[in-house]
Motif scaffolding. Sequence first.
Motif, PDB file in Angstrom:
ATOM      1  N   ASP A   1       0.818  -1.215   0.000  1.00 60.14           N
ATOM      2  CA  ASP A   1       0.000   0.000   0.000  1.00 60.14           C
ATOM      3  C   ASP A   1       0.853   1.266   0.000  1.00 60.14           C
ATOM      4  OD1 ASP A   1      -2.337  -1.547   0.149  1.00 60.14           O
ATOM      5  OD2 ASP A   1      -2.066  -1.778   2.305  1.00 60.14           O
ATOM      6  N   ALA A   2       2.161   1.105  -0.035  1.00 57.12           N
ATOM      7  CA  ALA A   2       3.073   2.254  -0.088  1.00 57.12           C
ATOM      8  C   ALA A   2       4.306   1.817  -0.871  1.00 57.12           C
ATOM      9  CB  ALA A   2       3.467   2.686   1.320  1.00 57.12           C
ATOM     10  N   LEU A   3       4.693   2.636  -1.845  1.00 54.56           N
ATOM     11  CA  LEU A   3       5.850   2.286  -2.671  1.00 54.56           C
ATOM     12  C   LEU A   3       6.801   3.472  -2.763  1.00 54.56           C
ATOM     13  CD1 LEU A   3       4.056   0.776  -5.827  1.00 54.56           C
ATOM     14  CD2 LEU A   3       4.723  -0.431  -3.752  1.00 54.56           C
ATOM     15  N   LEU A   4       8.104   3.160  -2.729  1.00 53.87           N
ATOM     16  CA  LEU A   4       9.092   4.166  -3.096  1.00 53.87           C
ATOM     17  C   LEU A   4       9.247   4.084  -4.609  1.00 53.87           C
ATOM     18  CD1 LEU A   4      12.008   3.757  -0.503  1.00 53.87           C
ATOM     19  CD2 LEU A   4       9.917   5.114  -0.323  1.00 53.87           C
ATOM     20  N   MET A   5       9.388   5.255  -5.244  1.00 55.71           N
ATOM     21  CA  MET A   5       9.581   5.314  -6.688  1.00 55.71           C
ATOM     22  C   MET A   5      11.010   5.794  -6.916  1.00 55.71           C
ATOM     23  SD  MET A   5       6.068   7.414  -7.019  1.00 55.71           S
ATOM     24  CE  MET A   5       6.099   7.787  -8.772  1.00 55.71           C
ATOM     25  N   ALA A   6      11.850   4.935  -7.511  1.00 56.87           N
ATOM     26  CA  ALA A   6      13.281   5.245  -7.637  1.00 56.87           C
ATOM     27  C   ALA A   6      13.494   6.618  -8.282  1.00 56.87           C
ATOM     28  CB  ALA A   6      13.974   4.166  -8.463  1.00 56.87           C
ATOM     29  N   ASN A   7      14.419   7.396  -7.712  1.00 61.58           N
ATOM     30  CA  ASN A   7      14.773   8.730  -8.212  1.00 61.58           C
ATOM     31  C   ASN A   7      13.552   9.646  -8.363  1.00 61.58           C
ATOM     32  OD1 ASN A   7      16.751   6.619  -9.450  1.00 61.58           O
ATOM     33  ND2 ASN A   7      17.881   8.533  -9.343  1.00 61.58           N
ATOM     34  N   HIS A   8      12.538   9.434  -7.546  1.00 60.39           N
ATOM     35  CA  HIS A   8      11.336  10.243  -7.747  1.00 60.39           C
ATOM     36  C   HIS A   8      10.607  10.575  -6.437  1.00 60.39           C
ATOM     37  CE1 HIS A   8       7.563  10.972 -10.406  1.00 60.39           C
ATOM     38  NE2 HIS A   8       7.511  11.671  -9.294  1.00 60.39           N
ATOM     39  N   GLY A   9       9.977   9.607  -5.799  1.00 64.28           N
ATOM     40  CA  GLY A   9       9.184   9.952  -4.621  1.00 64.28           C
ATOM     41  C   GLY A   9       8.483   8.758  -4.021  1.00 64.28           C
ATOM     42  N   VAL A  10       7.278   9.002  -3.532  1.00 67.60           N
ATOM     43  CA  VAL A  10       6.527   7.970  -2.814  1.00 67.60           C
ATOM     44  C   VAL A  10       5.071   8.010  -3.288  1.00 67.60           C
ATOM     45  CG1 VAL A  10       5.816   7.140  -0.524  1.00 67.60           C
ATOM     46  CG2 VAL A  10       7.996   8.350  -0.785  1.00 67.60           C
ATOM     47  N   VAL A  11       4.445   6.854  -3.395  1.00 69.04           N
ATOM     48  CA  VAL A  11       3.004   6.809  -3.646  1.00 69.04           C
ATOM     49  C   VAL A  11       2.373   5.877  -2.614  1.00 69.04           C
ATOM     50  CG1 VAL A  11       3.180   4.998  -5.447  1.00 69.04           C
ATOM     51  CG2 VAL A  11       1.184   6.492  -5.374  1.00 69.04           C
ATOM     52  N   CYS A  12       1.251   6.331  -2.039  1.00 64.77           N
ATOM     53  CA  CYS A  12       0.519   5.535  -1.050  1.00 64.77           C
ATOM     54  C   CYS A  12      -0.947   5.526  -1.441  1.00 64.77           C
ATOM     55  CB  CYS A  12       0.649   6.155   0.345  1.00 64.77           C
ATOM     56  SG  CYS A  12       2.324   6.217   0.944  1.00 64.77           S
ATOM     57  N   TYR A  13      -1.655   4.482  -1.091  1.00 67.16           N
ATOM     58  CA  TYR A  13      -3.067   4.388  -1.457  1.00 67.16           C
ATOM     59  C   TYR A  13      -3.806   3.633  -0.363  1.00 67.16           C
ATOM     60  CZ  TYR A  13      -0.213   0.851  -3.855  1.00 67.16           C
ATOM     61  OH  TYR A  13       0.757  -0.054  -4.162  1.00 67.16           O
ATOM     62  N   ALA A  14      -5.124   3.909  -0.285  1.00 68.99           N
ATOM     63  CA  ALA A  14      -5.903   3.371   0.831  1.00 68.99           C
ATOM     64  C   ALA A  14      -7.390   3.450   0.514  1.00 68.99           C
ATOM     65  CB  ALA A  14      -5.591   4.163   2.098  1.00 68.99           C
ATOM     66  N   GLU A  15      -8.198   3.094   1.519  1.00 70.53           N
ATOM     67  CA  GLU A  15      -9.658   3.117   1.343  1.00 70.53           C
ATOM     68  C   GLU A  15     -10.214   4.530   1.363  1.00 70.53           C
ATOM     69  OE1 GLU A  15     -11.542   0.497   4.144  1.00 70.53           O
ATOM     70  OE2 GLU A  15     -10.278  -1.179   3.541  1.00 70.53           O
ATOM     71  N   ASP A  16      -9.472   5.479   1.935  1.00 71.01           N
ATOM     72  CA  ASP A  16      -9.891   6.883   1.858  1.00 71.01           C
ATOM     73  C   ASP A  16      -8.655   7.774   1.875  1.00 71.01           C
ATOM     74  OD1 ASP A  16      -9.317   7.934   4.632  1.00 71.01           O
ATOM     75  OD2 ASP A  16     -10.648   6.290   5.148  1.00 71.01           O
TER      76      ASP A  16
END
Length: 259
Positions: free
Chosen positions: A152-167
């Motif tokens: 539910d949370a990923l590091l994006m190489a040379n870029h940033g972070v993305v997280c996702y959830a039910e709200d």
Amino acid sequence: MLKTEQQLREDVVQVGRWMFDKGWIAANDGNVTIRLDDDRILATPTGVSKGMMHPRDLLLCNLRGEKICGDRECTTEMAMHLTIYGMRPDIRSVVHAHPPVATGFAAAGRALDIGLLPEVILCLGSVPLADYGLPGTPALTEGMLPYIPKYDALLMANHGVVCYAEDVIQAFHRMETVEHFARIALVAELLGGPKVLPRAEIQKLFDSRARYHVKVHNHFEPGCPMAAEDMPEVNEKIEITRGQLLAIIDEALKVRGVC
Ligand SMILES: [Zn+2]
């Protein structure tokens, strides 16, 4: 009770302000979306500081990423949001930002995948590092595809972070957990290296998720997160005396003909 579209717009504006106040986004960085229903996504616009938005700045687009309502233009990273919604029917909101410490790990090519803190193990399991992909192109999401179903949370190489959830608030909280974890991991490294939990303790945390009503898709697999037993031996601490150290240095210099 389900929130109205206006309330959800206000939530997105609030999350944008929090991200800005925490220093996770600079200039017009970052983007936030909410899946309103089977046809419509509420999204932050491109070219606007996410810390200074008004609810009417947000726009609606369909599940193909085409704008259906709003004066501004859609975020260029919409394809990433749509990919996540497509692969995860349980997800209703995606939050993307560049929090500096977690993004530092991503820029150093390092996942946040050690079993270090109970709260992180419980809530996220592990935070993998997705391969770099050019922003605004399908390559951005290609490296994430193996991880989206489980994490539910990923590091994006040379870029940033993305997280996702039910709200959207929970997605924001996941981003907060990732950045907090990154800060603690960095301090632990500065203080001589993290003391990673053993496998048995990590397993107990995974087993206790039901008790805490934590709904996540990952299970404890070898290396996700890394347990004490998985850590490379290069981190193994050894003790030698000063005399032994000098003898090793002398020997090394002799072999190289220095003395
Ligand atoms: Zn970005």
